[in-house]
Write a protein that holds these residues in place. Structure first.
Motif, PDB file in Angstrom:
ATOM      1  N   VAL A  87      -0.517 -14.804  -0.865  1.00 19.56           N
ATOM      2  CA  VAL A  87      -0.151 -14.169   0.383  1.00 19.56           C
ATOM      3  C   VAL A  87      -1.077 -12.983   0.630  1.00 19.56           C
ATOM      4  O   VAL A  87      -1.239 -12.231  -0.053  1.00 19.56           O
ATOM      5  CB  VAL A  87       1.364 -13.401   0.330  1.00 19.56           C
ATOM      6  N   THR A  88      -2.055 -13.319   1.708  1.00 14.72           N
ATOM      7  CA  THR A  88      -2.946 -12.370   2.295  1.00 14.72           C
ATOM      8  C   THR A  88      -2.378 -11.441   3.106  1.00 14.72           C
ATOM      9  O   THR A  88      -1.044 -11.089   3.284  1.00 14.72           O
ATOM     10  CB  THR A  88      -4.220 -13.034   2.583  1.00 14.72           C
ATOM     11  N   SER A  89      -2.916 -11.172   4.221  1.00 11.59           N
ATOM     12  CA  SER A  89      -2.490 -10.495   5.588  1.00 11.59           C
ATOM     13  C   SER A  89      -3.708 -10.548   6.578  1.00 11.59           C
ATOM     14  O   SER A  89      -4.724 -10.741   6.572  1.00 11.59           O
ATOM     15  CB  SER A  89      -2.465  -8.971   4.941  1.00 11.59           C
ATOM     16  N   ILE A  90      -2.812 -10.529   7.883  1.00 13.86           N
ATOM     17  CA  ILE A  90      -4.083 -10.473   9.013  1.00 13.86           C
ATOM     18  C   ILE A  90      -4.718  -9.202   9.141  1.00 13.86           C
ATOM     19  O   ILE A  90      -5.740  -9.033   9.964  1.00 13.86           O
ATOM     20  CB  ILE A  90      -3.053 -10.491  10.403  1.00 13.86           C
ATOM     21  N   GLN A  91      -4.458  -8.259   8.267  1.00 19.65           N
ATOM     22  CA  GLN A  91      -5.381  -6.927   8.059  1.00 19.65           C
ATOM     23  C   GLN A  91      -6.652  -7.495   7.602  1.00 19.65           C
ATOM     24  O   GLN A  91      -7.417  -6.634   7.574  1.00 19.65           O
ATOM     25  CB  GLN A  91      -4.569  -5.600   7.401  1.00 19.65           C
ATOM     26  N   ARG A  92      -6.774  -8.409   6.984  1.00 21.32           N
ATOM     27  CA  ARG A  92      -8.244  -8.942   6.737  1.00 21.32           C
ATOM     28  C   ARG A  92      -8.988  -9.161   7.893  1.00 21.32           C
ATOM     29  O   ARG A  92     -10.396  -9.049   7.878  1.00 21.32           O
ATOM     30  CB  ARG A  92      -8.053 -10.140   5.623  1.00 21.32           C
ATOM     31  N   LEU A  93      -8.143  -9.215   9.044  1.00 24.95           N
ATOM     32  CA  LEU A  93      -8.990  -9.599  10.362  1.00 24.95           C
ATOM     33  C   LEU A  93      -9.011  -8.418  11.116  1.00 24.95           C
ATOM     34  O   LEU A  93      -9.882  -7.990  11.950  1.00 24.95           O
ATOM     35  CB  LEU A  93      -8.659 -10.781  11.093  1.00 24.95           C
ATOM     36  N   LEU A  94      -7.614  -7.712  11.081  1.00 29.16           N
ATOM     37  CA  LEU A  94      -7.276  -6.695  11.957  1.00 29.16           C
ATOM     38  C   LEU A  94      -7.029  -5.365  11.123  1.00 29.16           C
ATOM     39  O   LEU A  94      -5.761  -5.060  10.975  1.00 29.16           O
ATOM     40  CB  LEU A  94      -6.101  -6.857  12.854  1.00 29.16           C
ATOM     41  N   PRO A  95      -7.964  -4.748  10.629  1.00 28.85           N
ATOM     42  CA  PRO A  95      -7.501  -3.580   9.511  1.00 28.85           C
ATOM     43  C   PRO A  95      -7.176  -2.629  10.263  1.00 28.85           C
ATOM     44  O   PRO A  95      -7.804  -2.157  11.216  1.00 28.85           O
ATOM     45  CB  PRO A  95      -8.860  -3.389   8.876  1.00 28.85           C
ATOM     46  N   LEU A  96      -6.062  -1.827   9.641  1.00 27.46           N
ATOM     47  CA  LEU A  96      -5.703  -0.430  10.303  1.00 27.46           C
ATOM     48  C   LEU A  96      -6.284   0.847   9.205  1.00 27.46           C
ATOM     49  O   LEU A  96      -5.893   0.869   8.269  1.00 27.46           O
ATOM     50  CB  LEU A  96      -4.317  -0.406  10.150  1.00 27.46           C
ATOM     51  N   HIS A  97      -7.320   1.361   9.972  1.00 28.14           N
ATOM     52  CA  HIS A  97      -8.049   2.419   9.174  1.00 28.14           C
ATOM     53  C   HIS A  97      -7.239   3.756   8.764  1.00 28.14           C
ATOM     54  O   HIS A  97      -7.836   4.196   7.843  1.00 28.14           O
ATOM     55  CB  HIS A  97      -9.239   2.647   9.903  1.00 28.14           C
ATOM     56  N   ASP A  98      -6.182   3.924   9.408  1.00 33.62           N
ATOM     57  CA  ASP A  98      -5.584   5.240   9.071  1.00 33.62           C
ATOM     58  C   ASP A  98      -5.202   5.462   7.677  1.00 33.62           C
ATOM     59  O   ASP A  98      -5.371   6.367   7.113  1.00 33.62           O
ATOM     60  CB  ASP A  98      -4.544   5.658  10.144  1.00 33.62           C
ATOM     61  N   ALA A  99      -4.623   4.564   7.135  1.00 32.36           N
ATOM     62  CA  ALA A  99      -3.818   4.363   5.991  1.00 32.36           C
ATOM     63  C   ALA A  99      -4.128   3.362   5.027  1.00 32.36           C
ATOM     64  O   ALA A  99      -4.108   3.339   3.844  1.00 32.36           O
ATOM     65  CB  ALA A  99      -2.428   4.770   5.922  1.00 32.36           C
ATOM     66  N   THR A 100      -4.601   2.088   5.432  1.00 30.28           N
ATOM     67  CA  THR A 100      -4.429   0.905   4.734  1.00 30.28           C
ATOM     68  C   THR A 100      -5.733   0.259   4.864  1.00 30.28           C
ATOM     69  O   THR A 100      -5.717  -1.094   4.825  1.00 30.28           O
ATOM     70  CB  THR A 100      -3.453  -0.104   5.367  1.00 30.28           C
ATOM     71  N   ILE A 101      -6.886   1.102   4.868  1.00 26.72           N
ATOM     72  CA  ILE A 101      -8.216   0.165   4.729  1.00 26.72           C
ATOM     73  C   ILE A 101      -8.270  -0.212   3.496  1.00 26.72           C
ATOM     74  O   ILE A 101      -9.125  -1.204   3.360  1.00 26.72           O
ATOM     75  CB  ILE A 101      -9.273   1.455   5.064  1.00 26.72           C
ATOM     76  N   SER A 122       0.932  -1.135  -0.053  1.00 30.24           N
ATOM     77  CA  SER A 122      -0.028   0.151  -0.120  1.00 30.24           C
ATOM     78  C   SER A 122       0.739   1.315  -0.022  1.00 30.24           C
ATOM     79  O   SER A 122       1.916   1.295   0.777  1.00 30.24           O
ATOM     80  CB  SER A 122      -0.857   0.085   1.227  1.00 30.24           C
ATOM     81  N   SER A 123       0.362   2.295  -0.631  1.00 32.79           N
ATOM     82  CA  SER A 123       1.215   3.356  -0.922  1.00 32.79           C
ATOM     83  C   SER A 123       0.069   4.568  -0.430  1.00 32.79           C
ATOM     84  O   SER A 123       0.520   5.846  -0.773  1.00 32.79           O
ATOM     85  CB  SER A 123       1.800   3.639  -2.273  1.00 32.79           C
ATOM     86  N   ALA A 124      -1.000   4.158  -0.209  1.00 29.60           N
ATOM     87  CA  ALA A 124      -2.096   5.197   0.251  1.00 29.60           C
ATOM     88  C   ALA A 124      -1.808   6.188   1.357  1.00 29.60           C
ATOM     89  O   ALA A 124      -0.935   5.980   2.266  1.00 29.60           O
ATOM     90  CB  ALA A 124      -3.144   4.539   0.703  1.00 29.60           C
ATOM     91  N   PRO A 125      -2.100   7.380   1.326  1.00 28.80           N
ATOM     92  CA  PRO A 125      -1.665   8.432   2.494  1.00 28.80           C
ATOM     93  C   PRO A 125      -2.715   8.314   3.372  1.00 28.80           C
ATOM     94  O   PRO A 125      -3.728   7.219   3.571  1.00 28.80           O
ATOM     95  CB  PRO A 125      -2.491   9.911   1.850  1.00 28.80           C
ATOM     96  N   ALA A 126      -2.288   8.603   4.779  1.00 28.19           N
ATOM     97  CA  ALA A 126      -2.622   8.553   5.862  1.00 28.19           C
ATOM     98  C   ALA A 126      -3.808   9.389   6.027  1.00 28.19           C
ATOM     99  O   ALA A 126      -3.955  10.635   5.212  1.00 28.19           O
ATOM    100  CB  ALA A 126      -1.670   8.722   7.246  1.00 28.19           C
ATOM    101  N   GLY A 127      -4.787   9.340   7.015  1.00 34.90           N
ATOM    102  CA  GLY A 127      -5.984  10.258   7.235  1.00 34.90           C
ATOM    103  C   GLY A 127      -7.174   9.682   7.152  1.00 34.90           C
ATOM    104  O   GLY A 127      -8.128  10.153   7.101  1.00 34.90           O
TER     105      GLY A 127
END
Length: 260
Positions: free
Chosen positions: A136-150, A88-93
């Motif tokens: 290769v998936t990611s644990i973010q499928r279960l624990l998403p970090l909303h600030d930048a990697t939603i 991910s290269s998405a901006p934070a916010g």
């Protein structure tokens, strides 16, 4: 007695194999005797002898086509396809910062790259009655970090669901589909990220690492995974030693996810 993974001579394509986890997978499989092609945006600084590198943007259909052409010339067909590419290269916010373009970028890189690669190689695997695909998936499928990697988290969740559905369809035809869901991996990029946090917070690397782990809700193991540790799991799952495993997802996160 040695635990031979029986990968000698296997024809393998790894996406995203120029650095990070992908590079660790490429290195291990090549040392285990596999014939490896890997595709990434650019070649690594220190190429591995015997590995064929393809420069391609796998977030695009054209990049997948280029990879197919180069791999076919070098290997013919495949025994194993490992889809590592992502990020991910998405901006934070938060969600409001993510416009349609950011969502499209996340989906193309983390979901559609794998879908397109699978669609390209599966017909030949089905025709030969054998093959392995690993996503290769990611644990973010279960624990998403909303600030930048939603968007990244949503794409990885979609990849996981797609993989399970694909396994139901193609496993009876001889092609296994498996998933690995890593938590935080201490790649060079992750180290640089933590170093930036340390610099901004006026602390050292270990202090910044603790901050990141706290942000994840804690890692009971006390540290992130090493790329080689995740590569070991991937090598086993794609090997003939794991011949009865299909449709499953393996979390490797040091205990980060409370339940999985």
């Amino acid at each position: 007695m040695t635990f031979d993974l029986q990968l000698t001579g296997k024809r393998v394509l790894v996406t995203g194999g120029a650095r990070g986890l992908g590079a660790a997978v490429v290195d291990l499989l090549s040392r285990l005797g596999a014939r490896v092609v890997t595709a990434a945006l650019s070649a690594p600084k220190h190429p591995i002898d015997g590995v064929h590198y393809v420069a391609a943007d796998l977030a695009t259909a054209e990049g997948v086509r280029q990879t197919w052409e180069a791999t076919t010339r070098h290997l013919g067909t495949l025994d194993i396809l490992i889809n590592v590419v992502g990020g991910s290269s998405a901006p934070a916010g938060g969600f409001a910062r993510l416009d349609d373009m950011e969502w499209t970028k996340a989906l193309d890189l983390n979901l559609m790259s794998a879908v397109r690669m699978d669609r390209t190689w599966l017909p030949a695997m089905i025709a030969q009655g054998s093959g392995v695909i690993l996503h290769v998936t990611s644990i973010q499928r279960l624990l998403p970090l909303h600030d930048a990697t939603i968007a990244y988290a949503a794409a990885k969740a979609a990849l996981s669901t797609y993989s399970k559905a694909l396994s139901k369809e193609v496993t009876p035809k001889g092609v296994r589909v498996v998933r690995v869901s890593p938590g935080w991996i201490e790649t060079d990029a992750a180290i640089a990220f933590v170093e930036r946090i340390a610099s901004n917070a006026g602390t050292d690397y270990e202090g910044a690492k603790q901050q990141v782990m706290q942000g994840l809700g804690g890692i009971p193991l006390g540290r992130p995974a090493k790329p080689a540790e995740v590569a070991d799991l991937i090598a086993f799952l794609v090997s003939p030693r794991a011949a009865s495993i299909s449709g499953a997802e393996y979390t490797i996160d040091g205990g980060t996810v409370p339940t999985a």
